[in-house]
Enzyme design. Structure first.
Site, PDB file in Angstrom:
ATOM      1  N   LYS A 195      40.778  42.885  21.142  1.00 31.43           N
ATOM      2  CA  LYS A 195      39.502  42.239  21.477  1.00 31.43           C
ATOM      3  C   LYS A 195      38.823  42.981  22.622  1.00 31.43           C
ATOM      4  O   LYS A 195      39.224  42.878  23.777  1.00 31.43           O
ATOM      5  CB  LYS A 195      39.711  40.773  21.887  1.00 31.43           C
ATOM      6  CG  LYS A 195      38.377  40.045  22.000  1.00 31.43           C
ATOM      7  CD  LYS A 195      38.400  38.950  23.040  1.00 31.43           C
ATOM      8  CE  LYS A 195      37.504  39.112  24.214  1.00 31.43           C
ATOM      9  NZ  LYS A 195      36.227  39.731  24.142  1.00 31.43           N
ATOM     10  N   GLY A 248      41.969  43.057  32.863  1.00 26.73           N
ATOM     11  CA  GLY A 248      40.738  42.364  33.242  1.00 26.73           C
ATOM     12  C   GLY A 248      40.884  41.764  34.622  1.00 26.73           C
ATOM     13  O   GLY A 248      41.677  42.231  35.444  1.00 26.73           O
ATOM     14  N   SER A 249      40.134  40.714  34.878  1.00 29.93           N
ATOM     15  CA  SER A 249      40.104  40.129  36.220  1.00 29.93           C
ATOM     16  C   SER A 249      41.377  39.319  36.487  1.00 29.93           C
ATOM     17  O   SER A 249      42.027  38.823  35.555  1.00 29.93           O
ATOM     18  CB  SER A 249      38.884  39.221  36.355  1.00 29.93           C
ATOM     19  OG  SER A 249      38.966  38.181  35.408  1.00 29.93           O
ATOM     20  N   THR A 250      41.684  39.169  37.763  1.00 29.98           N
ATOM     21  CA  THR A 250      42.880  38.413  38.135  1.00 29.98           C
ATOM     22  C   THR A 250      42.739  36.951  37.730  1.00 29.98           C
ATOM     23  O   THR A 250      43.709  36.333  37.278  1.00 29.98           O
ATOM     24  CB  THR A 250      43.139  38.572  39.645  1.00 29.98           C
ATOM     25  OG1 THR A 250      43.483  39.948  39.877  1.00 29.98           O
ATOM     26  CG2 THR A 250      44.275  37.687  40.128  1.00 29.98           C
ATOM     27  N   VAL A 252      41.092  35.542  35.092  1.00 27.21           N
ATOM     28  CA  VAL A 252      41.369  35.353  33.667  1.00 27.21           C
ATOM     29  C   VAL A 252      42.831  35.730  33.368  1.00 27.21           C
ATOM     30  O   VAL A 252      43.500  35.061  32.580  1.00 27.21           O
ATOM     31  CB  VAL A 252      40.389  36.170  32.790  1.00 27.21           C
ATOM     32  CG1 VAL A 252      40.772  36.073  31.324  1.00 27.21           C
ATOM     33  CG2 VAL A 252      38.963  35.687  32.997  1.00 27.21           C
ATOM     34  N   GLY A 253      43.318  36.768  34.046  1.00 22.44           N
ATOM     35  CA  GLY A 253      44.710  37.190  33.830  1.00 22.44           C
ATOM     36  C   GLY A 253      45.697  36.074  34.133  1.00 22.44           C
ATOM     37  O   GLY A 253      46.688  35.873  33.420  1.00 22.44           O
ATOM     38  N   GLU A 270      47.201  43.863  33.589  1.00 21.44           N
ATOM     39  CA  GLU A 270      46.651  44.861  34.517  1.00 21.44           C
ATOM     40  C   GLU A 270      45.382  44.247  35.088  1.00 21.44           C
ATOM     41  O   GLU A 270      44.401  44.071  34.377  1.00 21.44           O
ATOM     42  CB  GLU A 270      46.329  46.166  33.780  1.00 21.44           C
ATOM     43  CG  GLU A 270      47.527  46.828  33.122  1.00 21.44           C
ATOM     44  CD  GLU A 270      48.524  47.377  34.112  1.00 21.44           C
ATOM     45  OE1 GLU A 270      48.198  47.470  35.319  1.00 21.44           O
ATOM     46  OE2 GLU A 270      49.637  47.705  33.687  1.00 21.44           O
ATOM     47  N   CYS A 304      39.235  49.507  38.526  1.00 16.39           N
ATOM     48  CA  CYS A 304      40.207  48.632  39.170  1.00 16.39           C
ATOM     49  C   CYS A 304      40.867  49.351  40.343  1.00 16.39           C
ATOM     50  O   CYS A 304      41.287  48.719  41.304  1.00 16.39           O
ATOM     51  CB  CYS A 304      41.246  48.170  38.164  1.00 16.39           C
ATOM     52  SG  CYS A 304      41.901  49.523  37.190  1.00 16.39           S
ATOM     53  N   GLU A 401      37.467  41.549  45.571  1.00 12.95           N
ATOM     54  CA  GLU A 401      37.074  42.674  44.723  1.00 12.95           C
ATOM     55  C   GLU A 401      35.599  42.531  44.340  1.00 12.95           C
ATOM     56  O   GLU A 401      35.191  41.514  43.789  1.00 12.95           O
ATOM     57  CB  GLU A 401      37.927  42.695  43.448  1.00 12.95           C
ATOM     58  CG  GLU A 401      37.619  43.879  42.564  1.00 12.95           C
ATOM     59  CD  GLU A 401      38.448  43.904  41.283  1.00 12.95           C
ATOM     60  OE1 GLU A 401      38.555  42.845  40.636  1.00 12.95           O
ATOM     61  OE2 GLU A 401      38.971  44.967  40.937  1.00 12.95           O
TER      62      GLU A 401
HETATM   63  P1  TAP Z   1      37.379  39.651  32.592  1.00 11.46           P
HETATM   64  O1  TAP Z   1      36.222  38.747  32.707  1.00 11.46           O
HETATM   65  O2  TAP Z   1      38.704  39.173  33.029  1.00 11.46           O
HETATM   66  O3  TAP Z   1      37.400  40.101  31.058  1.00 11.46           O
HETATM   67  C1  TAP Z   1      38.415  40.922  30.540  1.00 11.46           C
HETATM   68  C2  TAP Z   1      38.612  40.589  29.087  1.00 11.46           C
HETATM   69  O4  TAP Z   1      39.103  39.253  28.975  1.00 11.46           O
HETATM   70  C3  TAP Z   1      37.324  40.638  28.255  1.00 11.46           C
HETATM   71  O5  TAP Z   1      37.617  41.094  26.969  1.00 11.46           O
HETATM   72  C4  TAP Z   1      36.919  39.183  28.224  1.00 11.46           C
HETATM   73  O6  TAP Z   1      36.101  38.853  27.122  1.00 11.46           O
HETATM   74  C5  TAP Z   1      38.268  38.516  28.105  1.00 11.46           C
HETATM   75  N1  TAP Z   1      38.282  37.112  28.515  1.00 11.46           N
HETATM   76  C6  TAP Z   1      37.374  36.430  29.268  1.00 11.46           C
HETATM   77  N2  TAP Z   1      37.765  35.147  29.419  1.00 11.46           N
HETATM   78  C7  TAP Z   1      38.921  35.007  28.746  1.00 11.46           C
HETATM   79  C8  TAP Z   1      39.819  33.915  28.544  1.00 11.46           C
HETATM   80  N3  TAP Z   1      39.586  32.713  29.064  1.00 11.46           N
HETATM   81  N4  TAP Z   1      40.947  34.136  27.820  1.00 11.46           N
HETATM   82  C9  TAP Z   1      41.209  35.354  27.301  1.00 11.46           C
HETATM   83  N5  TAP Z   1      40.384  36.420  27.445  1.00 11.46           N
HETATM   84  C10 TAP Z   1      39.265  36.251  28.172  1.00 11.46           C
HETATM   85  O7  TAP Z   1      37.175  40.991  33.372  1.00 11.46           O
HETATM   86  P2  TAP Z   1      35.942  41.972  33.287  1.00 11.46           P
HETATM   87  O8  TAP Z   1      34.862  41.387  34.127  1.00 11.46           O
HETATM   88  O9  TAP Z   1      35.640  42.286  31.875  1.00 11.46           O
HETATM   89  O10 TAP Z   1      36.552  43.292  33.953  1.00 11.46           O
HETATM   90  C11 TAP Z   1      36.592  43.510  35.303  1.00 11.46           C
HETATM   91  C12 TAP Z   1      37.964  43.196  35.884  1.00 11.46           C
HETATM   92  O11 TAP Z   1      38.989  43.903  35.205  1.00 11.46           O
HETATM   93  C13 TAP Z   1      38.070  43.609  37.318  1.00 11.46           C
HETATM   94  O12 TAP Z   1      38.657  42.593  38.072  1.00 11.46           O
HETATM   95  C14 TAP Z   1      38.984  44.830  37.302  1.00 11.46           C
HETATM   96  O13 TAP Z   1      39.674  45.116  38.446  1.00 11.46           O
HETATM   97  C15 TAP Z   1      39.843  44.533  36.156  1.00 11.46           C
HETATM   98  N6  TAP Z   1      40.365  45.769  35.591  1.00 11.46           N
HETATM   99  C16 TAP Z   1      41.665  46.067  35.822  1.00 11.46           C
HETATM  100  C17 TAP Z   1      42.182  47.236  35.336  1.00 11.46           C
HETATM  101  C18 TAP Z   1      43.620  47.547  35.590  1.00 11.46           C
HETATM  102  S1  TAP Z   1      44.283  48.724  34.735  1.00 11.46           S
HETATM  103  N7  TAP Z   1      44.336  46.897  36.457  1.00 11.46           N
HETATM  104  C19 TAP Z   1      41.405  48.090  34.580  1.00 11.46           C
HETATM  105  C20 TAP Z   1      40.095  47.760  34.363  1.00 11.46           C
HETATM  106  C21 TAP Z   1      39.575  46.575  34.876  1.00 11.46           C
HETATM  107  P3  TAP Z   1      34.497  38.770  27.306  1.00 11.46           P
HETATM  108  O14 TAP Z   1      34.056  40.117  27.729  1.00 11.46           O
HETATM  109  O15 TAP Z   1      34.053  38.420  25.936  1.00 11.46           O
HETATM  110  O16 TAP Z   1      34.224  37.722  28.321  1.00 11.46           O
END
Ligand code: TAP
Length: 497
Positions: A195, A248-250, A252-253, A270, A304, A401
Site C-alpha cells: 500500500k 511512516g510516522s511514529t 501511525v506506527g 521504520e 527520516c 520531527e
Molecule cells: P504516515 O502518515 O504514518 O503514513 C505512512 C503510511 O501509513 C501511508 O501509506 C499512510 O497512508 C499509511 N497510514 C496512515 N494511517 C494509517 C493507519 N491508521 N493504519 C495503517 N496505515 C496508515 O507517514 P507519512 O506522513 O506518510 O510519512 C512521513 C513519516 O514517515 C515521517 O515521520 C518519517 O520520519 C517517516 N519515515 C520513516 C522512514 C524510516 S526508514 N524510518 C522512512 C521514511 C519516512 P496514507 O498516505 O493513505 O495516509
C-alpha cells in the site's frame, strides 16, 4: 512532450489512472471512488487513484494467500527467485528515465535526485537482495537429549518465508521504500500486498506492471491504493496477513504495532527521526558545513534520517551556522522537473502547513530565523530552507520531527554535553559526527543512541548496511543480512534415529 511531461509518462498516467493491481488484474476500487493525485510543483491534478475499501483489502490478501500456496511460486527454486528479482531490477533500470520523471511529478523532488538516487538506489537494492535468495541458511545442531546407545537425534533449522506480507510505505522515497519491502519479501518466497502513500502512488503502481512483465505469478505482488485510515488500517488488522512491514510516522506506527501484536503477527517498523549532526572543534569546517546543509535540505528535509538538529562546538558555532545559512540562501528552489532545481516543493499543502506552523512555533519559543522562514509566493507547495538558533533544547522545534527543510542549531561546550544533547530525544534513528580527531570520534560513536552513526558523512545508506531505529524510531533492521530475519521464520526440525 505533452503538458511538459514526456509522452511515455503521459501514457503511463493515462494507463494507471484509477487502477490498482489485485490478483493479477488491474481494476478500480470496489466502491468506484477515486482520490486525486496532485503535482506538488503546481497544486494541479496529475492523475487519480482508486479510493480502495476494506473489501479490496480482503481480495488482495486472499490473492496473496493463494499465490503463497500456489506451487508455481511456493516451489520455485532459490535460483529462480534470484533470477526473477534480477529481471525486475533490469526492467526498472531499462525504464529509469520514466520512473525518475514519475517520482518527481508525484513527490516534487528534483529530477536530479530521483534519477541519481531514488531509481538507481531501488535497482541496486533489488540486485543486492536478489543474491540473498540463494543464501538462506539454517544450522545443524548437536542435541544432548539421551537416547539408546547407538541412536540419537539429528536436528537442524530451516529458514521459511513468513507468509503474506502487508507493506505500508510513506511518500518521501516512494519507489525506494517499495523496493525495500518487495525485495526481501520476494527473495525469501513471501507474497505481498503493498500500500503506497496516498500522496505518491504512481511509481509503486508502475512497478506493479514491471512485476507482471518480469513473470511473477498472479497475486505474488498486489498494489492497493486508498486512504491509510481505511485501507492501511484494514491491512494491518487483517487476520490473514502474517507480517506487516511499515514505514511512516511514529504515531501511525504505534497504532499499527498495537493491532499487529494483538494477533501475534510479525511486524517491522521504520519510523520517525530527529537526527543530530555533531560538529567537534577540530572538524574540517568546509566539509562539515556542506555536509550539515545536505543532511537537512536534501529531499526538502523530508527524510527520516534528515540531520535536523545541528550541535556545534561553541568555538566554531558562528562559522558553521553562517556557512550552512549561506548555502541555504543560495539554493535554487523550483519545480523538480527543472534541471537547475536544487530544492523542490514539499509533498502536499498539508505538509507545507505543518512546516510553516512549526517555524511559527519556533519563533514563539524564542528562536531567531537566521535564514528562510517563509513560504514562496508562487503556485505549488514551496518553503524556504530555514535555519533557527537561540531556542532552548526543550523547545518543540528541537524535540519534534518537522519533516521539512528546517534546521535548529545549538552550541555545546564539551563532548559530554554533545552526547547528552544528541541523546535528549524520543528518537534514535541516525546521527553524524564531524571531526578529524579519531580518538574523539571513537569515544563518541558508541555513546550515541541511534541505529546508524555516520562519521564525516550523513545520509549514506547502502544495501549492505543494516538500517533502523533505537527508541521511537522503530523496531527491526532493514537492509543488509539483518533484513532476512524480518521476512523469515526459523523452524527447528528434530529427527530421531
Ligand atoms: P504516515 O502518515 O504514518 O503514513 C505512512 C503510511 O501509513 C501511508 O501509506 C499512510 O497512508 C499509511 N497510514 C496512515 N494511517 C494509517 C493507519 N491508521 N493504519 C495503517 N496505515 C496508515 O507517514 P507519512 O506522513 O506518510 O510519512 C512521513 C513519516 O514517515 C515521517 O515521520 C518519517 O520520519 C517517516 N519515515 C520513516 C522512514 C524510516 S526508514 N524510518 C522512512 C521514511 C519516512 P496514507 O498516505 O493513505 O495516509
Amino acid at each position: 512532450m505533452q503538458d511538459g511531461n514526456s509522452t511515455t509518462v503521459t501514457g503511463t498516467l493515462e494507463r494507471l489512472r484509477g487502477r490498482m493491481l489485485i490478483g493479477g488484474q488491474w481494476r478500480g476500487a470496489s466502491g468506484g471512488g477515486t482520490i486525486p493525485v496532485i503535482n506538488p510543483a503546481d497544486g494541479r491534478r496529475l492523475s487519480e487513484m482508486p479510493d480502495g475499501t476494506p473489501e479490496d483489502v480482503n481480495e488482495a490478501v486472499a490473492a496473496a494467500r493463494r499465490a503463497f500456496e500456489n506451487p508455481d511460486w511456493a516451489r520455485l527454486s532459490p535460483t529462480d527467485r534470484e533470477r526473477l528479482l534480477h529481471r525486475l531490477a533490469d526492467l526498472l533500470a531499462a525504464h529509469a528515465g520514466e520512473f525518475a520523471e514519475l517520482e518527481t511529478l508525484d513527490n516534487g523532488k528534483p529530477l536530479k535526485l530521483s534519477s541519481r538516487v531514488d531509481v538507481p538506489g531501488a535497482v541496486d537494492y533489488l540486485r543486492y537482495i536478489a543474491g540473498w535468495a540463494t543464501k538462506l541458511e539454517g544450522s545443524t545442531l548437536d542435541l544432548s537429549f539421551p537416547r539408546s546407545a547407538d541412536g540419537g537425534y539429528h536436528a537442524y533449522t530451516r529458514r521459511e518465508p513468513v507468509g503474506v506480507v502487508g507493506a505500508i510505505i510513506p511518500w518521501n522515497y516512494p519507489l525506494m521504500m517499495a523496493a525495500w519491502k518487495l525485495g526481501p519479501a520476494l527473495a525469501t518466497g513471501c507474497t505481498v500486498v503493498l500500500k503506497p502513500a496516498s500522496e505518491t502512488p504512481l511509481t509503486a503502481l508502475r512497478l506493479g506492471e514491471l512485476v507482471q512483465q518480469a513473470g511473477y505469478p498472479d497475486g505474488v505482488v498486489n498494489v492497493i491504493c486508498g486512504r491509510g485510515s481505511v485501507l492501511g488500517q484494514a491491512l494491518s488488522r487483517h487476520p490473514d496477513v502474517d507480517k506487516i512491514a511499515f514505514t511512516g510516522s511514529t504515531g501511525v506506527g504505534r497504532e499499527v504495532g498495537h493491532s499487529v501484536v494483538d494477533r501475534m503477527a510479525r511486524v517491522s517498523l521504520e519510523l520517525g527521526g530527529k537526527s543530530p549532526v555533531i560538529v567537534l572543534p577540530d572538524a574540517d569546517a568546509k566539509a562539515a558545513i556542506a555536509g550539515a546543509a545536505a543532511a537537512i535540505f536534501a529531499n526538502q528535509g523530508q527524510a527520516c534520517t534528515a540531520g535536523s538538529r545541528l550541535y556545534v562546538h561553541r568555538s566554531r558555532f558562528d562559522e558553521v551556522v553562517e556557512g550552512v545559512a549561506a548555502r541555504a540562501a543560495r539554493m535554487r528552489i523550483g519545480a523538480g522537473m527543472d534541471p537547475d532545481t536544487q530544492m523542490g516543493p514539499l509533498v502536499s499543502d498539508r505538509q507545507l502547513e505543518t512546516v510553516a506552523g512549526y517555524v511559527d512555533i519556533g519563533r514563539s519559543e524564542g528562536a531567531s530565523v537566521v535564514t528562510g522562514g517563509q513560504r514562496l509566493d508562487r503556485e505549488g507547495f514551496f518553503y524556504q530552507p530555514t535555519v533557527l538558533t537561540g531556542m532552548a533544547q526543550s523547545a518543540r522545534v528541537v524535540q519534534e520531527e518537522i519533516f521539512g527543510p528546517v534546521l535548529v542549531a545549538l552550541p555545546f561546550d564539551d563532548p559530554d554535553e554533545a552526547v547528552a544533547l544528541a541523546n535528549d530525544s524520543d528518537y534514535g534513528l541516525a546521527a553524524s559526527i564531524w571531526s578529524n580527531n579519531l580518538t574523539a570520534v571513537n569515544r563518541l560513536a558508541p555513546r550515541i543512541r541511534a541505529g546508524t552513526v555516520w562519521v564525516n558523512c550523513h545520509n549514506m545508506l547502502d544495501p549492505a548496511m543494516p538500517f533502523g531505529g533505537f527508541k521511537l524510531s522503530g523496531h527491526g533492521r532493514e537492509m543488509g543480512r539483518a533484513v532476512l530475519d524480518l521476512y523469515t521464520e526459523t523452524k527447528s526440525v528434530c529427527v530421531a534415529y
